[in-house]
Design a protein around this motif. Sequence first.
Motif, PDB file in Angstrom:
ATOM      1  N   LYS A   1       3.696  -0.894   3.855  1.00  5.23           N
ATOM      2  CA  LYS A   1       4.053  -0.162   5.085  1.00  5.23           C
ATOM      3  C   LYS A   1       5.460  -0.518   5.572  1.00  5.23           C
ATOM      4  O   LYS A   1       6.218   0.353   6.024  1.00  5.23           O
ATOM      5  CB  LYS A   1       3.032  -0.455   6.184  1.00  5.23           C
ATOM      6  CG  LYS A   1       1.611  -0.009   5.867  1.00  5.23           C
ATOM      7  CD  LYS A   1       1.492   1.494   5.736  1.00  5.23           C
ATOM      8  CE  LYS A   1       0.045   1.922   5.537  1.00  5.23           C
ATOM      9  NZ  LYS A   1      -0.080   3.387   5.349  1.00  5.23           N
TER      10      LYS A   1
ATOM     11  N   LYS B   1       7.382   5.303  10.862  1.00  2.00           N
ATOM     12  CA  LYS B   1       6.010   5.803  10.797  1.00  2.00           C
ATOM     13  C   LYS B   1       4.965   4.763  11.177  1.00  2.00           C
ATOM     14  O   LYS B   1       4.022   5.043  11.913  1.00  2.00           O
ATOM     15  CB  LYS B   1       5.732   6.327   9.382  1.00  2.00           C
ATOM     16  CG  LYS B   1       4.356   6.960   9.209  1.00  2.00           C
ATOM     17  CD  LYS B   1       4.168   7.441   7.784  1.00  2.00           C
ATOM     18  CE  LYS B   1       2.767   8.036   7.584  1.00  2.00           C
ATOM     19  NZ  LYS B   1       2.543   8.451   6.183  1.00  2.00           N
ATOM     20  N   ASN B   2       5.102   3.531  10.670  1.00  2.00           N
ATOM     21  CA  ASN B   2       4.038   2.541  10.800  1.00  2.00           C
ATOM     22  C   ASN B   2       4.321   1.446  11.828  1.00  2.00           C
ATOM     23  O   ASN B   2       3.423   0.977  12.497  1.00  2.00           O
ATOM     24  CB  ASN B   2       3.787   1.868   9.437  1.00  2.00           C
ATOM     25  CG  ASN B   2       3.564   2.882   8.333  1.00  2.00           C
ATOM     26  OD1 ASN B   2       2.638   3.676   8.388  1.00  2.00           O
ATOM     27  ND2 ASN B   2       4.429   2.869   7.315  1.00  2.00           N
TER      28      ASN B   2
ATOM     29  N   ASP C   1       8.747   1.955   5.995  1.00  2.00           N
ATOM     30  CA  ASP C   1       9.502   2.098   7.242  1.00  2.00           C
ATOM     31  C   ASP C   1      10.977   1.757   7.067  1.00  2.00           C
ATOM     32  O   ASP C   1      11.841   2.377   7.687  1.00  2.00           O
ATOM     33  CB  ASP C   1       8.884   1.221   8.330  1.00  2.00           C
ATOM     34  CG  ASP C   1       7.622   1.828   8.906  1.00  2.00           C
ATOM     35  OD1 ASP C   1       7.376   3.018   8.658  1.00  2.00           O
ATOM     36  OD2 ASP C   1       6.880   1.112   9.599  1.00  2.00           O
TER      37      ASP C   1
ATOM     38  N   LYS D   1      12.617   4.722   5.654  1.00  2.00           N
ATOM     39  CA  LYS D   1      12.811   5.755   6.676  1.00  2.00           C
ATOM     40  C   LYS D   1      13.927   5.358   7.641  1.00  2.00           C
ATOM     41  O   LYS D   1      14.695   6.206   8.101  1.00  2.00           O
ATOM     42  CB  LYS D   1      11.504   5.979   7.445  1.00  2.00           C
ATOM     43  CG  LYS D   1      10.415   6.650   6.623  1.00  2.00           C
ATOM     44  CD  LYS D   1       9.146   6.830   7.433  1.00  2.00           C
ATOM     45  CE  LYS D   1       8.031   7.423   6.589  1.00  2.00           C
ATOM     46  NZ  LYS D   1       8.342   8.786   6.104  1.00  2.00           N
TER      47      LYS D   1
END
Length: 529
Positions: free
Chosen positions: A267, A241-242, A271, A274
């Motif tokens: 962040k 995502k980041n 990640d 994820k």
Amino acid sequence: MKNKPSNSIFLEKVTDTEVKDLINDLNTSKSCGPYSIPSCLLKKFSDYFCEPIKILLNKSLCEGKFPSLLKLADVCPIFKKSDKNKCENYRPISLLSNISKFFERIMHTRVYRFLEKYNLLYKNQFGFRKKHSTNHAILSIVEDIHENLACNNFGCGVFIDLEKAFDTVNHEILLQKLNFYGIRGTSNLWFKSYLENRKQRAKYKSTFSENLSVTCGVPQGSILGPLLFLIYINDMNQAIKNSTTFHFADDTYLKFSSSCENTIRKKMNEDLEKLFTWLCANRLSLNVAKTEFIVFKPPRKSLTRRLTLKLNNTKLFESKKLKYLGLIVDDRLSWKFHINELTKKLGRSIGVLYRLKKTGCPKKILLNVYFALVQSQLSYGLMAWGSASKYLIEKLSLLQKKAVRIISNSSYLAHTAPLLKELGILNIEDLYQHQYALFMFDYDRGSLPKTFNSYFCKVSDIHSHQTRSSSSKKLALPVLANTNKHVNSLIKSSGVNIFNKIVTLEFFKSSFNKSSFSKKFRNYLVSLY
């Protein structure tokens, strides 16, 4: 996976010319696996083999079937290091039939052309792609770090170590991804046939083990294996995502930057969570013990407390320096560790030169050894680390001068500029300039990876009114907020300066290829000594 491609691949028929090229490209010295035809025979009687091979290839494409006999591989263990009694200290080299390479090559050509045509491969994947190299991967990462540090941001980079990535690819998931990217219908059936019921046997001297089935992984030693792996991990970046992800095949780097330490911590951990979910879904395993991260720090700034990152509830190890694609990167991007290691290697290479000279080795041979052992090491990644401090570069320059004096059989106090000119060798500063010039030549000819397209802007694209600069091919310098050492190290500024210099040279336009320009520009630089 998002944005499903609307186009599907069309497999055109194999031509006589294509088959002849395949036969001519065979490496006659390379060992071949089972059911191979000696390469020398194939080349000698290519006119006789051409038609039957073409018929077999077209039949395979039309029916979506890969010949069963060509799915057997001989695995030869090659010793790497340490204890010879441990299996993990051997590298398995897979030998396949040279006939199977014909089937793989024609499919690789069609699939790769399709993926490039529709821009389906991730732009920051630099492995196993035409006009992409480790140098390009290194440059894109280092440029990104310099930009962050120039803005006084911290940059956190996580270097991911995938465990036996090529050997653990799930065939069912791979076929689904091929279908998603447009390799559907008969072409998807061809890959299913190519992957299933593969067997391998271990070979030691003239002894063979029994055949064992291969149930997962892309075929090692194959032409298609690397491309299939790129497709398999092509959507990893969409799960993050980041951070921005960079790949060289399975070597993966995650990067996130911010001026706030807490933001980086939050962040990056998001990640990594994820990433672990993606790896589980794709049945790939991670070597957490070898997965490290480094926090790049701007000048005169440090973290107030140690950054903690976790992957699958395991703390990752923070390093002050680590090796990636052959370069040692440190948290200040000073390159002192890399250059210190490089000086040791060059010292050993110069020792080889000295011993060869003592045996009465001719100057021509010594020069060849220099290019093989010294200049090759100086050139690798030079655009990335060549902006290091003058003190560090001078250490390498002294070693280079020592090598030149050995080759020329000159006194240790001899002035090296005439010797460099006589031997046709570039000093390290000009070698750095030469590397940049070749990079910018590729830019001008449209041969750089697409990720570099946004790095430069022509003066003519900025000014609508007619000026002397706007009518030339010159590039515009970027508008920068400050001028610290990281700004000056950017390709976006150094590349522009070099390009605006070489574009005025007479031979720039007339050079019909990169090799021609490289030789002319080297001679131009040497002539200035």
